[in-house]
Design an enzyme around this catalytic site. Structure first.
Site, PDB file in Angstrom:
ATOM      1  N   GLU A 162     -15.057  -9.200 -18.430  1.00  0.00           N
ATOM      2  CA  GLU A 162     -16.133  -9.373 -19.029  1.00  0.00           C
ATOM      3  C   GLU A 162     -17.303  -8.892 -19.420  1.00  0.00           C
ATOM      4  O   GLU A 162     -17.563  -7.823 -17.683  1.00  0.00           O
ATOM      5  CB  GLU A 162     -16.051 -10.406 -18.830  1.00  0.00           C
ATOM      6  CG  GLU A 162     -17.254 -11.392 -19.650  1.00  0.00           C
ATOM      7  CD  GLU A 162     -16.766 -11.484 -21.089  1.00  0.00           C
ATOM      8  OE1 GLU A 162     -16.791 -11.307 -21.502  1.00  0.00           O
ATOM      9  OE2 GLU A 162     -18.465 -11.347 -21.776  1.00  0.00           O
ATOM     10  N   LYS A 221     -14.218  -0.906 -16.330  1.00  0.00           N
ATOM     11  CA  LYS A 221     -15.444  -2.408 -16.313  1.00  0.00           C
ATOM     12  C   LYS A 221     -15.998  -2.306 -14.906  1.00  0.00           C
ATOM     13  O   LYS A 221     -17.256  -2.134 -14.797  1.00  0.00           O
ATOM     14  CB  LYS A 221     -14.550  -3.446 -15.722  1.00  0.00           C
ATOM     15  CG  LYS A 221     -15.611  -4.604 -15.277  1.00  0.00           C
ATOM     16  CD  LYS A 221     -16.873  -4.964 -16.278  1.00  0.00           C
ATOM     17  CE  LYS A 221     -17.324  -6.360 -15.433  1.00  0.00           C
ATOM     18  NZ  LYS A 221     -18.969  -6.246 -15.995  1.00  0.00           N
ATOM     19  N   CYS A 277     -23.052  -8.592  -9.176  1.00  0.00           N
ATOM     20  CA  CYS A 277     -22.204  -7.509  -9.362  1.00  0.00           C
ATOM     21  C   CYS A 277     -21.951  -6.413  -8.932  1.00  0.00           C
ATOM     22  O   CYS A 277     -21.696  -5.877  -8.881  1.00  0.00           O
ATOM     23  CB  CYS A 277     -21.819  -7.726 -11.122  1.00  0.00           C
ATOM     24  SG  CYS A 277     -20.626  -9.466 -10.905  1.00  0.00           S
TER      25      CYS A 277
HETATM   26  P1  NAD Z   1     -18.797 -18.241 -10.303  1.00  0.00           P
HETATM   27  O1  NAD Z   1     -18.754 -17.595  -8.515  1.00  0.00           O
HETATM   28  O2  NAD Z   1     -19.564 -18.273 -10.680  1.00  0.00           O
HETATM   29  O3  NAD Z   1     -17.153 -18.617 -10.963  1.00  0.00           O
HETATM   30  C1  NAD Z   1     -16.017 -18.412 -10.251  1.00  0.00           C
HETATM   31  C2  NAD Z   1     -15.542 -19.925  -9.913  1.00  0.00           C
HETATM   32  O4  NAD Z   1     -14.215 -19.734  -9.689  1.00  0.00           O
HETATM   33  C3  NAD Z   1     -16.311 -20.982  -8.898  1.00  0.00           C
HETATM   34  O5  NAD Z   1     -16.863 -22.187  -9.361  1.00  0.00           O
HETATM   35  C4  NAD Z   1     -15.079 -21.035  -7.863  1.00  0.00           C
HETATM   36  O6  NAD Z   1     -15.075 -22.990  -7.837  1.00  0.00           O
HETATM   37  C5  NAD Z   1     -14.295 -21.154  -8.765  1.00  0.00           C
HETATM   38  N1  NAD Z   1     -12.722 -21.154  -8.017  1.00  0.00           N
HETATM   39  C6  NAD Z   1     -12.089 -20.274  -6.846  1.00  0.00           C
HETATM   40  N2  NAD Z   1     -11.086 -19.595  -6.784  1.00  0.00           N
HETATM   41  C7  NAD Z   1     -10.781 -20.946  -7.581  1.00  0.00           C
HETATM   42  C8  NAD Z   1      -8.936 -21.505  -7.986  1.00  0.00           C
HETATM   43  N3  NAD Z   1      -8.136 -21.146  -6.864  1.00  0.00           N
HETATM   44  N4  NAD Z   1      -9.050 -22.365  -8.686  1.00  0.00           N
HETATM   45  C9  NAD Z   1      -9.191 -22.444  -9.698  1.00  0.00           C
HETATM   46  N5  NAD Z   1     -10.977 -22.799  -9.591  1.00  0.00           N
HETATM   47  C10 NAD Z   1     -11.059 -21.545  -8.533  1.00  0.00           C
HETATM   48  O7  NAD Z   1     -18.207 -16.688 -10.702  1.00  0.00           O
HETATM   49  P2  NAD Z   1     -18.276 -15.995 -11.827  1.00  0.00           P
HETATM   50  O8  NAD Z   1     -20.049 -14.689 -11.759  1.00  0.00           O
HETATM   51  O9  NAD Z   1     -17.914 -16.445 -13.377  1.00  0.00           O
HETATM   52  O10 NAD Z   1     -17.529 -14.625 -12.057  1.00  0.00           O
HETATM   53  C11 NAD Z   1     -16.207 -14.545 -12.569  1.00  0.00           C
HETATM   54  C12 NAD Z   1     -16.022 -13.173 -11.930  1.00  0.00           C
HETATM   55  O11 NAD Z   1     -16.261 -12.412 -13.317  1.00  0.00           O
HETATM   56  C13 NAD Z   1     -15.928 -11.974 -11.061  1.00  0.00           C
HETATM   57  O12 NAD Z   1     -14.954 -11.362 -10.892  1.00  0.00           O
HETATM   58  C14 NAD Z   1     -17.174 -10.736 -10.983  1.00  0.00           C
HETATM   59  O13 NAD Z   1     -17.610  -9.968 -10.511  1.00  0.00           O
HETATM   60  C15 NAD Z   1     -16.910 -11.703 -12.620  1.00  0.00           C
HETATM   61  N6  NAD Z   1     -18.558 -11.112 -13.865  1.00  0.00           N
HETATM   62  C16 NAD Z   1     -19.136 -11.768 -13.251  1.00  0.00           C
HETATM   63  C17 NAD Z   1     -20.365 -11.550 -14.591  1.00  0.00           C
HETATM   64  C18 NAD Z   1     -21.187 -11.937 -14.372  1.00  0.00           C
HETATM   65  O14 NAD Z   1     -22.137 -12.265 -15.449  1.00  0.00           O
HETATM   66  N7  NAD Z   1     -21.330 -12.855 -13.107  1.00  0.00           N
HETATM   67  C19 NAD Z   1     -20.120 -11.247 -15.361  1.00  0.00           C
HETATM   68  C20 NAD Z   1     -19.038  -9.956 -15.820  1.00  0.00           C
HETATM   69  C21 NAD Z   1     -17.355 -10.250 -14.643  1.00  0.00           C
HETATM   70  C1  UGA Z   2     -24.159  -6.453 -15.451  1.00  0.00           C
HETATM   71  C2  UGA Z   2     -23.650  -5.988 -16.414  1.00  0.00           C
HETATM   72  O1  UGA Z   2     -25.298  -5.618 -17.383  1.00  0.00           O
HETATM   73  C3  UGA Z   2     -22.882  -6.451 -17.789  1.00  0.00           C
HETATM   74  O2  UGA Z   2     -22.740  -5.560 -18.319  1.00  0.00           O
HETATM   75  C4  UGA Z   2     -21.810  -7.048 -16.330  1.00  0.00           C
HETATM   76  O3  UGA Z   2     -20.709  -7.800 -17.247  1.00  0.00           O
HETATM   77  C5  UGA Z   2     -22.393  -7.917 -15.552  1.00  0.00           C
HETATM   78  O4  UGA Z   2     -23.625  -6.890 -14.714  1.00  0.00           O
HETATM   79  C6  UGA Z   2     -21.135  -7.927 -14.514  1.00  0.00           C
HETATM   80  O5  UGA Z   2     -20.714  -7.204 -14.604  1.00  0.00           O
HETATM   81  O6  UGA Z   2     -21.381  -9.011 -13.716  1.00  0.00           O
HETATM   82  P1  UGA Z   2     -26.130  -8.810 -15.036  1.00  0.00           P
HETATM   83  O7  UGA Z   2     -25.739  -8.516 -13.352  1.00  0.00           O
HETATM   84  O8  UGA Z   2     -26.002 -10.040 -15.574  1.00  0.00           O
HETATM   85  O9  UGA Z   2     -25.285  -7.750 -15.796  1.00  0.00           O
HETATM   86  O10 UGA Z   2     -27.668  -8.385 -15.443  1.00  0.00           O
HETATM   87  P2  UGA Z   2     -28.492  -6.995 -16.127  1.00  0.00           P
HETATM   88  O11 UGA Z   2     -29.569  -7.442 -16.992  1.00  0.00           O
HETATM   89  O12 UGA Z   2     -27.491  -5.688 -16.282  1.00  0.00           O
HETATM   90  O13 UGA Z   2     -29.556  -6.646 -14.524  1.00  0.00           O
HETATM   91  C7  UGA Z   2     -29.205  -6.418 -13.622  1.00  0.00           C
HETATM   92  C8  UGA Z   2     -30.109  -6.358 -12.275  1.00  0.00           C
HETATM   93  O14 UGA Z   2     -30.496  -4.521 -12.615  1.00  0.00           O
HETATM   94  C9  UGA Z   2     -31.163  -6.982 -13.069  1.00  0.00           C
HETATM   95  O15 UGA Z   2     -31.379  -7.451 -11.074  1.00  0.00           O
HETATM   96  C10 UGA Z   2     -32.146  -6.089 -13.480  1.00  0.00           C
HETATM   97  O16 UGA Z   2     -33.473  -7.069 -13.230  1.00  0.00           O
HETATM   98  C11 UGA Z   2     -31.844  -5.057 -13.160  1.00  0.00           C
HETATM   99  N1  UGA Z   2     -32.419  -3.675 -14.475  1.00  0.00           N
HETATM  100  C12 UGA Z   2     -31.389  -3.692 -15.205  1.00  0.00           C
HETATM  101  C13 UGA Z   2     -33.693  -2.966 -13.691  1.00  0.00           C
HETATM  102  O17 UGA Z   2     -34.231  -3.074 -12.784  1.00  0.00           O
HETATM  103  N2  UGA Z   2     -33.978  -2.362 -14.648  1.00  0.00           N
HETATM  104  C14 UGA Z   2     -33.793  -2.272 -16.020  1.00  0.00           C
HETATM  105  O18 UGA Z   2     -32.885  -0.998 -16.846  1.00  0.00           O
HETATM  106  C15 UGA Z   2     -32.665  -3.168 -16.260  1.00  0.00           C
END
Ligand code: NAD
Ligand code: UGA
Length: 465
Positions: A162, A221, A277
């Site tokens: 994602e 990713k 992340c």
């Molecule tokens: P999160 O901690 O918000 O959510 C994860 C959820 O999974 C929790 O609610 C937890 O209770 C649940 N969980 C864990 N083990 C479980 C199990 N065995 N059965 C059922 N539920 C279970 O995490 P997130 O931010 O949604 O991130 C999830 C993944 O997506 C990570 O690998 C992260 O790197 C990736 N990711 C996150 C973002 C982001 O913006 N947060 C963007 C892209 C990718």
């Molecule tokens: C980032 C990536 O942008 C997403 O594509 C990815 O899916 C995600 O991580 C993930 O894998 O979790 P996110 O962390 O939600 O998304 O937010 P960003 O907008 O990327 O910002 C990350 C950090 O960098 C923030 O603290 C932001 O303030 C900082 N940032 C971003 C800067 O300091 N300067 C910039 O120019 C841009």
């Protein structure tokens, strides 16, 4: 296979919004999001849709439209696995805090638990989709577990990372730059890829749906996040040079960003990147590279993290230096605690580390954030383990009013770029502060001249004071 029933394990910042948008765009597909966290599921099911656990602009409307129609949130993980043809794994994959790889490798404990549960429950063939961000080669471990502990049925494993960013999750999901789907290149693998392509193709133009082998998808990713974070660290490194040379980092960003080969995005100097992340994924990349003996590759990417840590520390030190080298007993008001605007997520937020540094110097920190709860702020600080939670409660206060938080402060530190900060009555804020009144703008969002005209001493990132 035409998919009619999807399950997603993990109702977090990714699982919740992603599945809500799939359900909105595919009303004929039943989408069930499951989680072991009962409170989280209860919040997703809250009658008042504004109380869902993830704050994202536009998300309550999407959930309101689909919930109860074809979008369901539940704690019954077994039932959802059993009924689904396609199972997304969207659980957390944090950095390991123990044992081999501590501090760098991804902790795949939760992923493995999911795999074992799917293997135990599934009685018909399933497509398992890695939505979580995973180290390259994880699919082979998943396959191993599914095939050795399962009921002898066929599993296809896809990688569909994602790319949404928090704060813009709904728009990113509705109109993604691309969707990436990696899978086995066998006949069954290609057919599984196609099943998922058909889901996204309901609203994403075909040319934006990229298909690859599973390893390229997993590695892309980590690479995407590493490249994005590297840009922030690159501009942040130059912000320090700007402060010594009277160059202005905003002008430098604009000047280089207009080169179409470089592009204007992700060149905003800041107090340092946060979020769940960037750091975790780069550390993971470093760990994987080192595990293959690729020390130069590992060192190269590790520097992105080293620079980010430096930037956070540098910001705290700048506050101390400008307050006559002591902040002991002085009130510093924080505007913002979230790692970026338009989210209630605080994971790895720079604010946590800046606060910790200032508290070590016996400062009194007072925090206002429009969306982050008091409980979350204390829990972030307690997690660092720098002092007891009683001491944290004594030295840091959380205030629900942006004007009150600044009353009697020596300095204001802007830690998050929330839009509302720009439109406050800054004269009123100035009148109620101790003088000289300082603003340390960790996001370069404030109108420096206007604040200076009021009487503030303004310190930005990447320009001379
Ligand atoms: P999160 O901690 O918000 O959510 C994860 C959820 O999974 C929790 O609610 C937890 O209770 C649940 N969980 C864990 N083990 C479980 C199990 N065995 N059965 C059922 N539920 C279970 O995490 P997130 O931010 O949604 O991130 C999830 C993944 O997506 C990570 O690998 C992260 O790197 C990736 N990711 C996150 C973002 C982001 O913006 N947060 C963007 C892209 C990718
Ligand atoms: C980032 C990536 O942008 C997403 O594509 C990815 O899916 C995600 O991580 C993930 O894998 O979790 P996110 O962390 O939600 O998304 O937010 P960003 O907008 O990327 O910002 C990350 C950090 O960098 C923030 O603290 C932001 O303030 C900082 N940032 C971003 C800067 O300091 N300067 C910039 O120019 C841009």
């Amino acid at each position: 296979m035409k998919v009619q029933n999807i399950c997603c394990i993990g109702a977090g910042y990714v699982g919740g919004p992603t599945m809500a948008v799939i359900a909105k765009k595919c009303p004929d597909i039943k989408v069930t999001v499951v989680d072991i966290n009962e409170a989280r599921i209860a919040a997703w099911n809250d009658e008042n849709v504004e109380n869902i656990p993830v704050y994202e602009p536009g998300l309550p409307q999407v959930v309101a439209e689909a919930r109860g129609r074809n979008l369901f949130f539940s704690t019954d993980v077994d039932k959802a696995i059993d009924e689904a043809q396609m199972i997304f794994i969207s659980v957390n994959t944090p950095t390991k805090t123990y044992g081999e790889g501590k501090g760098q490798a991804a902790d795949l404990k939760w992923i493995e638990l999911c795999a074992r549960q799917i293997a135990r429950v599934a009685k018909e063939k399933k497509i398992v989709v890695e939505k979580s961000t995973l180290p390259v080669r994880t699919a082979s471990a998943l396959k191993d577990i599914l095939e050795h502990t399962g009921n002898g049925i066929n599993f296809q494993i896809l990688s569909n990372p994602e790319f949404l960013a928090e704060g813009t999750a709904v728009e990113d999901l509705m109109a993604p730059d691309r969707v990436l789907i990696g899978g086995d290149q066998s006949e069954e693998g290609l057919s599984a890829i196609n099943s998922l392509v058909e889901v996204y193709a309901r609203w994403v133009p075909r040319e934006r749906i990229l298909t690859t082998n599973v390893w390229s998808s997993e590695l892309s990713k980590l690479t995407a996040n590493a490249f994005l974070a590297q840009r922030v660290s690159s501009i942040n490194s130059l912000s320090e040079l700007c402060e010594h040379t009277e160059a202005d980092v905003n002008e430098v960003s604009r000047a280089i960003g207009t080169d179409s080969r470089i592009g204007p995005k992700f060149l905003k100097a800041s107090v340092g990147f946060g979020g769940s992340c960037f750091q975790k994924d780069i550390l993971n990349l470093v760990y994987i590279s080192r595990s293959y003996g690729l020390d130069e590759v590992a060192d190269y990417w590790e520097q992105v993290i080293i620079m980010n840590d430096h930037q956070k520390k540098r910001f705290a030190k700048k506050i101390i230096k400008n307050l006559y080298n002591t902040v002991s007993g002085k009130k510093i008001a924080f505007l913002g605690w979230a790692f970026k605007k338009d989210t209630n997520d605080t994971r790895e937020s720079a604010a946590i580390y800046v606060a910790d540094h200032l508290l070590n110097e016996q400062s009194k920190v007072s925090v206002f954030d429009p969306k982050v709860t008091e409980q979350q702020i204390y829990s972030d600080l307690d997690y660092l383990g720098s002092r007891s939670s009683e001491e944290n409660k004594e030295s840091l206060t959380v205030v629900k009013d942006p004007y009150k938080v600044c009353n009697g402060a020596h300095a204001i530190a802007v830690l998050t770029e929330w839009d509302e900060f720009k439109t406050y009555d800054w004269q009123k804020i100035y009148d109620n502060m101790l003088k000289p009144a300082h603003v340390f703008d960790g996001r370069n969002i404030m109108d420096k001249k206007a604040l200076q005209n009021i009487g503030f001493q303004v310190h930005s990132i990447g320009s001379a004071d």
